[in-house]
Design an enzyme around this catalytic site. Sequence first.
Site, mmCIF file in Angstrom:
data_model
loop_
_atom_site.group_PDB
_atom_site.id
_atom_site.type_symbol
_atom_site.label_atom_id
_atom_site.label_comp_id
_atom_site.label_asym_id
_atom_site.label_seq_id
_atom_site.Cartn_x
_atom_site.Cartn_y
_atom_site.Cartn_z
ATOM 1 N N MET A 183 8.654 -2.663 11.995
ATOM 2 C CA MET A 183 8.508 -1.673 10.894
ATOM 3 C C MET A 183 7.124 -1.838 10.354
ATOM 4 O O MET A 183 6.576 -2.752 10.054
ATOM 5 C CB MET A 183 9.478 -1.829 9.702
ATOM 6 C CG MET A 183 11.139 -1.687 10.330
ATOM 7 S SD MET A 183 11.781 -0.475 9.487
ATOM 8 C CE MET A 183 13.232 -0.779 10.032
ATOM 9 N N HIS B 31 9.256 -3.764 3.449
ATOM 10 C CA HIS B 31 8.770 -3.716 2.065
ATOM 11 C C HIS B 31 10.125 -4.205 1.458
ATOM 12 O O HIS B 31 10.004 -4.900 0.399
ATOM 13 C CB HIS B 31 8.150 -2.581 1.297
ATOM 14 C CG HIS B 31 6.823 -2.164 2.260
ATOM 15 N ND1 HIS B 31 6.726 -1.033 2.968
ATOM 16 C CD2 HIS B 31 5.676 -2.683 2.354
ATOM 17 C CE1 HIS B 31 5.441 -0.803 3.264
ATOM 18 N NE2 HIS B 31 4.984 -1.903 2.924
ATOM 19 N N SER C 243 4.063 1.135 8.199
ATOM 20 C CA SER C 243 3.975 2.378 7.753
ATOM 21 C C SER C 243 3.050 3.343 8.677
ATOM 22 O O SER C 243 3.277 4.421 8.941
ATOM 23 C CB SER C 243 2.959 2.365 6.542
ATOM 24 O OG SER C 243 3.490 1.603 5.532
ATOM 25 N N MET D 12 0.773 -1.077 -0.027
ATOM 26 C CA MET D 12 -0.093 0.054 0.127
ATOM 27 C C MET D 12 0.861 1.343 0.049
ATOM 28 O O MET D 12 0.672 2.329 0.398
ATOM 29 C CB MET D 12 -0.982 -0.044 1.352
ATOM 30 C CG MET D 12 -1.875 -1.202 1.113
ATOM 31 S SD MET D 12 -3.498 -0.988 1.977
ATOM 32 C CE MET D 12 -2.926 -0.639 3.797
ATOM 33 N N LEU E 257 6.571 3.055 1.528
ATOM 34 C CA LEU E 257 7.617 1.836 1.553
ATOM 35 C C LEU E 257 8.641 2.086 2.779
ATOM 36 O O LEU E 257 9.235 3.079 2.891
ATOM 37 C CB LEU E 257 8.296 1.558 0.466
ATOM 38 C CG LEU E 257 7.526 1.389 -0.853
ATOM 39 C CD1 LEU E 257 8.269 1.036 -2.130
ATOM 40 C CD2 LEU E 257 6.099 0.116 -0.364
ATOM 41 N N HIS E 258 8.919 1.150 3.363
ATOM 42 C CA HIS E 258 10.021 1.083 4.525
ATOM 43 C C HIS E 258 10.871 -0.291 4.326
ATOM 44 O O HIS E 258 10.589 -0.803 3.561
ATOM 45 C CB HIS E 258 9.525 1.118 6.140
ATOM 46 C CG HIS E 258 8.305 -0.184 6.319
ATOM 47 N ND1 HIS E 258 8.518 -1.314 6.321
ATOM 48 C CD2 HIS E 258 6.950 0.116 6.381
ATOM 49 C CE1 HIS E 258 7.398 -2.014 6.513
ATOM 50 N NE2 HIS E 258 6.619 -1.129 6.728
HETATM 51 O O1 PAF Z 1 -0.310 -5.753 3.587
HETATM 52 C C1 PAF Z 1 -0.482 -4.762 2.996
HETATM 53 O O2 PAF Z 1 0.158 -3.714 2.504
HETATM 54 C C2 PAF Z 1 -2.071 -4.985 2.204
HETATM 55 O O3 PAF Z 1 -2.716 -5.558 3.111
HETATM 56 C C3 PAF Z 1 -1.883 -5.535 0.952
HETATM 57 C C4 PAF Z 1 -1.548 -7.241 0.710
HETATM 58 C C5 PAF Z 1 -1.131 -5.043 -0.071
HETATM 59 C C6 PAF Z 1 -3.430 -5.600 0.366
HETATM 60 O O4 PAF Z 1 -3.931 -4.616 0.108
#
Ligand code: PAF
Length: 279
Positions: free
Chosen positions: A181, A34, A183, A27, A30-31
Site C-alpha cells: 500500500m 497508515h 499513496s 503526509m 491515508l491508506h
Molecule cells: O513516510 C512519510 O510519509 C514521510 O516521509 C514522513 C515520515 C511523514 C516525513 O515527511
Amino acid sequence: MEVSSTIAEFRRTREKLVGSVGFVPTMGYLHEGHLSLVRQARRENDRIVVSIFVNPAQFGPQEDFAQYPRDTKQDLNLLEKEGADVVFMPLVKDMYPTHFSTWVDVEGVAARLEGAVRPGHFRGVATVVAKLFNIVKPYRAYFGQKDAQQAVVIRRMVSDLNMDLKVLVAPTVRELNGLAMSSRNIYLSSTERQSATILWRSLCLAKQLWERGEQDAEHLRVEMTKLIQKERLAHIDYISIAEPETLEELAKIEGSALVSLAVRIGKTRLIDNILLEES
Ligand code: PAF
C-alpha cells in the site's frame, strides 16, 4: 479529536495530553498502511498524535510535490474513526519560515539506494522528522517497513542525536495481490496495478531461493532481474541486497539481509522490500 494547524496551537494542546504519547507522522492521503500504524499506536500508548504534512523539503525539483495526492477531509474522517486524539497539520510557512537554515544530514545510510537516486530526499525527511519530534515530544513514534531505508535513517538520527523516544517499525500492509500500500498507487492505471505486483513477486522469489539455501547475493539479484524483465511495463532502478542496519551491499548472505528494490511502472516509481532473517 482536536486538529491543530499551527505549531503554537499544537503546543497548547500537547501540554494537556497526559500519559504516553504515540506519534504517527504522515503526509496524508491515508491508506490501510497508515491506519495500521495508528491502531498499533492506539494499543501501545495513552494518547495518539498524527501529523499530516506534505513536506516540500523531501521532494526533488522534478518530483511530484505539487501533484502529491491530498484529501484532508477523508483523512480526518478516518482518523476520527481510529480514535486519534490530536491531528497536527502545520502549514509550510510555519514549518519552514523565511531564513530557515538548519538541516539534519544523516551520512552513510542516507546516501545509498533511494538517497543516491533522490539527492537531498533523506535530508528533507530527517529534518522534518526531527522538527516533528521536537514539537510533538512523543514517547513512541511509528513508521512503516515499506520505507525501510527511511526507518534506518530515522533510527540512526534518533540514536546519534540522543533523541529521547522509541522508534517502532511496523510490517508493510499489502493488497491481496501483494502490492504494497502506498499513496502513490493512485497514479497507477488498472493494467499498471497488475504489473506492479512484480515487485512483490520478485521479492518472494528472492526469499524462496534464500530459504532453499542460496547465499550468493548476486545470484538473487540476477534471478530477480530476469523475472522483472519479463514484465513489459517494468523498468528496474535498483535491486539491493544489503546488511539491514548499515545498508552496505552484501556479496554473501550470512546473517540477515534486506532485499529492496525500486521499479518504475510506466511513470510511477515504486519501492518495496523484504527482510531475510533466521527465525
Ligand atoms: O513516510 C512519510 O510519509 C514521510 O516521509 C514522513 C515520515 C511523514 C516525513 O515527511
